[in-house]
Design a protein around this motif. Structure first.
Motif, PDB file in Angstrom:
ATOM      1  N   LEU A 101     -16.518 -12.198 -20.266  1.00  0.00           N
ATOM      2  CA  LEU A 101     -17.150 -11.169 -19.436  1.00  0.00           C
ATOM      3  C   LEU A 101     -17.265  -9.846 -20.196  1.00  0.00           C
ATOM      4  O   LEU A 101     -18.283  -9.161 -20.105  1.00  0.00           O
ATOM      5  CB  LEU A 101     -16.365 -10.973 -18.138  1.00  0.00           C
ATOM      6  N   GLU A 102     -16.232  -9.495 -20.947  1.00  0.00           N
ATOM      7  CA  GLU A 102     -16.261  -8.241 -21.705  1.00  0.00           C
ATOM      8  C   GLU A 102     -17.310  -8.269 -22.818  1.00  0.00           C
ATOM      9  O   GLU A 102     -17.799  -7.216 -23.230  1.00  0.00           O
ATOM     10  CB  GLU A 102     -14.886  -7.939 -22.293  1.00  0.00           C
TER      11      GLU A 102
ATOM     12  N   VAL B 133     -11.836  -8.819 -11.432  1.00  0.00           N
ATOM     13  CA  VAL B 133     -12.511  -8.087 -12.500  1.00  0.00           C
ATOM     14  C   VAL B 133     -13.521  -7.143 -11.855  1.00  0.00           C
ATOM     15  O   VAL B 133     -14.471  -7.586 -11.217  1.00  0.00           O
ATOM     16  CB  VAL B 133     -13.237  -9.050 -13.474  1.00  0.00           C
ATOM     17  N   GLU B 134     -13.283  -5.849 -12.013  1.00  0.00           N
ATOM     18  CA  GLU B 134     -14.223  -4.846 -11.501  1.00  0.00           C
ATOM     19  C   GLU B 134     -15.198  -4.497 -12.616  1.00  0.00           C
ATOM     20  O   GLU B 134     -14.784  -4.179 -13.733  1.00  0.00           O
ATOM     21  CB  GLU B 134     -13.468  -3.595 -11.062  1.00  0.00           C
ATOM     22  N   ILE B 135     -16.495  -4.591 -12.317  1.00  0.00           N
ATOM     23  CA  ILE B 135     -17.511  -4.290 -13.324  1.00  0.00           C
ATOM     24  C   ILE B 135     -18.435  -3.188 -12.847  1.00  0.00           C
ATOM     25  O   ILE B 135     -18.613  -2.981 -11.646  1.00  0.00           O
ATOM     26  CB  ILE B 135     -18.336  -5.544 -13.711  1.00  0.00           C
ATOM     27  N   HIS B 136     -19.002  -2.477 -13.808  1.00  0.00           N
ATOM     28  CA  HIS B 136     -19.983  -1.426 -13.553  1.00  0.00           C
ATOM     29  C   HIS B 136     -21.292  -1.851 -14.224  1.00  0.00           C
ATOM     30  O   HIS B 136     -21.295  -2.185 -15.405  1.00  0.00           O
ATOM     31  CB  HIS B 136     -19.501  -0.094 -14.120  1.00  0.00           C
ATOM     32  N   ILE B 137     -22.370  -1.870 -13.442  1.00  0.00           N
ATOM     33  CA  ILE B 137     -23.691  -2.272 -13.941  1.00  0.00           C
ATOM     34  C   ILE B 137     -24.561  -1.011 -13.975  1.00  0.00           C
ATOM     35  O   ILE B 137     -25.224  -0.673 -12.995  1.00  0.00           O
ATOM     36  CB  ILE B 137     -24.314  -3.348 -13.033  1.00  0.00           C
ATOM     37  N   PRO B 138     -24.576  -0.293 -15.089  1.00  0.00           N
ATOM     38  CA  PRO B 138     -25.215   1.024 -15.124  1.00  0.00           C
ATOM     39  C   PRO B 138     -26.739   0.995 -14.947  1.00  0.00           C
ATOM     40  O   PRO B 138     -27.310   1.967 -14.480  1.00  0.00           O
ATOM     41  CB  PRO B 138     -24.833   1.577 -16.493  1.00  0.00           C
TER      42      PRO B 138
ATOM     43  N   PHE C 100     -23.205  -5.143 -18.574  1.00  0.00           N
ATOM     44  CA  PHE C 100     -22.286  -4.384 -17.719  1.00  0.00           C
ATOM     45  C   PHE C 100     -21.034  -4.072 -18.512  1.00  0.00           C
ATOM     46  O   PHE C 100     -20.833  -4.598 -19.601  1.00  0.00           O
ATOM     47  CB  PHE C 100     -21.931  -5.189 -16.456  1.00  0.00           C
ATOM     48  N   GLU C 101     -20.201  -3.214 -17.944  1.00  0.00           N
ATOM     49  CA  GLU C 101     -18.916  -2.919 -18.576  1.00  0.00           C
ATOM     50  C   GLU C 101     -17.790  -3.271 -17.608  1.00  0.00           C
ATOM     51  O   GLU C 101     -17.902  -3.062 -16.398  1.00  0.00           O
ATOM     52  CB  GLU C 101     -18.818  -1.475 -19.024  1.00  0.00           C
ATOM     53  N   VAL C 102     -16.731  -3.825 -18.147  1.00  0.00           N
ATOM     54  CA  VAL C 102     -15.558  -4.166 -17.349  1.00  0.00           C
ATOM     55  C   VAL C 102     -14.735  -2.900 -17.177  1.00  0.00           C
ATOM     56  O   VAL C 102     -14.359  -2.252 -18.150  1.00  0.00           O
ATOM     57  CB  VAL C 102     -14.731  -5.277 -18.024  1.00  0.00           C
ATOM     58  N   VAL C 103     -14.459  -2.545 -15.930  1.00  0.00           N
ATOM     59  CA  VAL C 103     -13.750  -1.306 -15.618  1.00  0.00           C
ATOM     60  C   VAL C 103     -12.263  -1.561 -15.389  1.00  0.00           C
ATOM     61  O   VAL C 103     -11.422  -0.789 -15.846  1.00  0.00           O
ATOM     62  CB  VAL C 103     -14.369  -0.638 -14.366  1.00  0.00           C
TER      63      VAL C 103
ATOM     64  N   VAL D  40     -28.075  -9.762 -11.804  1.00  0.00           N
ATOM     65  CA  VAL D  40     -27.067  -9.758 -12.869  1.00  0.00           C
ATOM     66  C   VAL D  40     -25.833 -10.538 -12.421  1.00  0.00           C
ATOM     67  O   VAL D  40     -25.319 -11.386 -13.159  1.00  0.00           O
ATOM     68  CB  VAL D  40     -26.680  -8.312 -13.264  1.00  0.00           C
ATOM     69  N   VAL D  41     -25.361 -10.289 -11.215  1.00  0.00           N
ATOM     70  CA  VAL D  41     -24.147 -10.945 -10.723  1.00  0.00           C
ATOM     71  C   VAL D  41     -24.351 -12.458 -10.612  1.00  0.00           C
ATOM     72  O   VAL D  41     -23.491 -13.235 -11.030  1.00  0.00           O
ATOM     73  CB  VAL D  41     -23.687 -10.339  -9.379  1.00  0.00           C
TER      74      VAL D  41
END
Length: 93
Positions: free
Chosen positions: A77-78, A8-13, A83-86, A24-25
């Motif tokens: 997770l979503e 799962v690739e996530i983006h933490i803006p 964060f957003e799941v990419v 966060v992780v």
């Protein structure tokens, strides 16, 4: 024995440093482990501020059960707003 794996690739803006990202992780990993009793770890991109790749694994005796468990983890997770799941890659072996 069936093994379900997922990347799962996530983006933490909102992470402006590695320290913020790691907070966060770490929280994501602990919450997910406790809720689903699965293995989860940050497996790639540890030195990037706003990106993380999480590896999830579970063992089952049926492929449908492993797939269901992985789907529940991904849904969880979503639903997290930090964060957003990419990208999601699921493999059932």
């Amino acid at each position: 024995m069936i093994i379900g794996t997922c990347l799962v690739e996530i983006h933490i803006p909102y992470a402006s440093s590695l320290k913020e990202k790691r907070q966060v992780v770490k929280s994501i990993l602990a919450l997910t482990r406790n809720k689903f009793n699965i293995s989860i770890a940050e497996v790639e991109d540890q030195d990037l501020w706003q990106k993380a790749v999480l590896g999830v694994a579970c063992v089952s005796n049926e492929a449908a059960q492993a797939n269901s468990q992985i789907d529940k983890v991904v849904d969880f997770l979503e639903s997290d707003g930090r964060f957003e799941v990419v990208k999601i890659e699921v493999e059932i072996i």
